[in-house]
Design a protein around this motif. Sequence first.
Motif, PDB file in Angstrom:
ATOM      1  N   ILE A  27     -37.984  -9.462  64.727  1.00  0.00           N
ATOM      2  CA  ILE A  27     -37.856  -8.000  64.638  1.00  0.00           C
ATOM      3  C   ILE A  27     -38.192  -7.537  63.222  1.00  0.00           C
ATOM      4  O   ILE A  27     -38.282  -8.348  62.297  1.00  0.00           O
ATOM      5  CB  ILE A  27     -36.425  -7.518  65.007  1.00  0.00           C
ATOM      6  N   THR A  30     -36.923  -4.540  60.487  1.00  0.00           N
ATOM      7  CA  THR A  30     -35.865  -3.543  60.296  1.00  0.00           C
ATOM      8  C   THR A  30     -36.262  -2.586  59.176  1.00  0.00           C
ATOM      9  O   THR A  30     -37.050  -2.947  58.306  1.00  0.00           O
ATOM     10  CB  THR A  30     -34.542  -4.243  59.933  1.00  0.00           C
ATOM     11  N   TYR A  43     -28.864  -3.707  60.932  1.00  0.00           N
ATOM     12  CA  TYR A  43     -29.893  -3.567  61.980  1.00  0.00           C
ATOM     13  C   TYR A  43     -30.034  -4.814  62.826  1.00  0.00           C
ATOM     14  O   TYR A  43     -30.296  -4.736  64.023  1.00  0.00           O
ATOM     15  CB  TYR A  43     -31.223  -3.144  61.341  1.00  0.00           C
ATOM     16  N   LYS A  44     -29.856  -5.993  62.195  1.00  0.00           N
ATOM     17  CA  LYS A  44     -29.952  -7.198  63.040  1.00  0.00           C
ATOM     18  C   LYS A  44     -28.757  -7.249  63.986  1.00  0.00           C
ATOM     19  O   LYS A  44     -28.889  -7.668  65.130  1.00  0.00           O
ATOM     20  CB  LYS A  44     -30.146  -8.476  62.207  1.00  0.00           C
ATOM     21  N   ALA A  81     -29.442  -4.882  66.819  1.00  0.00           N
ATOM     22  CA  ALA A  81     -30.387  -5.465  67.773  1.00  0.00           C
ATOM     23  C   ALA A  81     -29.634  -6.345  68.777  1.00  0.00           C
ATOM     24  O   ALA A  81     -30.013  -6.434  69.949  1.00  0.00           O
ATOM     25  CB  ALA A  81     -31.463  -6.268  67.047  1.00  0.00           C
ATOM     26  N   VAL A 131     -32.168 -12.813  67.316  1.00  0.00           N
ATOM     27  CA  VAL A 131     -33.235 -12.151  66.556  1.00  0.00           C
ATOM     28  C   VAL A 131     -33.357 -12.768  65.169  1.00  0.00           C
ATOM     29  O   VAL A 131     -32.401 -13.329  64.635  1.00  0.00           O
ATOM     30  CB  VAL A 131     -32.974 -10.633  66.396  1.00  0.00           C
TER      31      VAL A 131
END
Length: 458
Positions: free
Chosen positions: A175, A177, A210-211, A214, A222
């Motif tokens: 991902i 971010t 943000y991780k 997710a 992720v």
Amino acid sequence: SKSYSPIKLLESSLDGKSVWIRGRLHTSRFKGKTGFFVIRHQHYSVQCVLSVGSAVSRQMMKFAASVSKESIVDVAGVLRKVDSPVAACSQQEVELHTTEIWCVSAAEPRLPLQVEDAMRPNQQQASLATAGQEIKLDNRVIDLRTPTNQAVFRLEAEVCRLFRDTLAAESFVEIHTPKIISAASEGGANVFEVTYFKSKAYLAQSPQLYKQMAIAGDFDRVFTIGSVFRAEDSNTHRHLTEFIGLDLEMAFLSHYHEVLDTLGRLFVAIFKGLQASCADLISTVCKQYPAEPFEFLEPTLRLEFPEAVRMLREAGAEQGDFDDLSTPNEKLLGRLVKAKYKTDFYILDKFPLAARPFYTMPDPARPGYSNSYDFFMRGEEILSGAQRIHDPALLVERAQGFGIDTAKMQSYVDCFKYGCPPHAGGGIGLERVTMLFLGLDNIRKTSLFPRDPKRLTP
Ligand code: ATP
Ligand code: AMO
């Protein structure tokens, strides 16, 4: 058009063959009717010999002698096997008996840094100049041409590739971010402020929130590779103000040790991969910066914090039960672990809760401790991670205890109100992994264009 032979492939089996090569003029010595010069490409080099005779005119000789060091040249000639190795070159079995030399791109005759000076080991005869770190970093483009730097950054790329490939094979999703954020993500004041139209924003000091979001968004596993910004005025051998974070986050089923197992396997895959595919890069770096080979155990050694405290105290160091490790204690512990377990790599689990960020899960069974861990290489931290709090009420309570205003990260707190699987993860400093795997002494050596409190250029 000419067909070029890569310098790295020139060897004695090609004796008698005519070739073209392209590279930089590394060094040259011209005397009378003969000249010797070394052509370098990346971390490979070959000696060329030029003698005035039927194939080479005096004029060509004069031209060759006028080419300045670091110019890019095309050289044609016949390869000849040599009896004694050419000590100064990577290709020791052959030399190129030159018939033509062309300058493709000339370097100025006086360069601010000589590659030869940048290549020398630190301890050298006093008569030879060894360029200092600041001069090298000021002239980083020239400095990057040294065999050591060619090897360091190829190895660093391999660390990223192994991180990415190993996690992808374990069903992790890559991902990206945001790096521009509206509030600090780790707490603390160490964020860079930026002007964002008519308001303020900050450079992310971690992809942390943000991780985790997710995971709440059902990606389960992720990872992300990206710049991390820290406004810390830390002028040390291992702190940068911008570094590359290798971050991951993973939902688990029954215990956060599932994630620790995955992380341990990840590092073993990285170290084994480096040893398998980068042996020549490692030995190139060792020629300039000698280091003991990096040792690790499989499975990865895992210790708990109270055990570390015991080992440190037995060795005569002061260490509080619930205090974070100081840098000297971290280093001492690394030496103690190495002596006892013969490994340069280990996991320290169960850090004191007070020493960890607000989102860290307290250990439900042992007051004062947490479900969090650091990983160490050669006695220095390279990963920090934890099980995260996924209960919104506890998260807000913990954040308030740190004086963090959760109103500024409402969507992060809210994501746990909508249901989120138990999860844990970690963040790795890429430059530290490269530095410590190779046994280098300064993180600036493993950052392409390092940023520290005193350096914003080049
Ligand atoms: P983390 O962010 O997880 O703590 P880190 O390795 O960067 O990782 P820091 O807390 O920044 O850890 O620092 C670890 C140790 O380095 C601390 O003991 C701290 O005192 C020391 N340290 C940090 N900055 C400096 C500095 N400018 N000079 C000397 N020591 C420092
Ligand atoms: P932490 O702040 O410990 O944890 O950072 C994670 C890892 O990043 C590296 N690192 C640095 N490298 C170079 N210069 C710096 N100034 C610097 N600071 C840290 C270290 C460190 O182990 N959100 C958590 C991670 C997590 O829990 O998942 C975090 O950022 O190798």
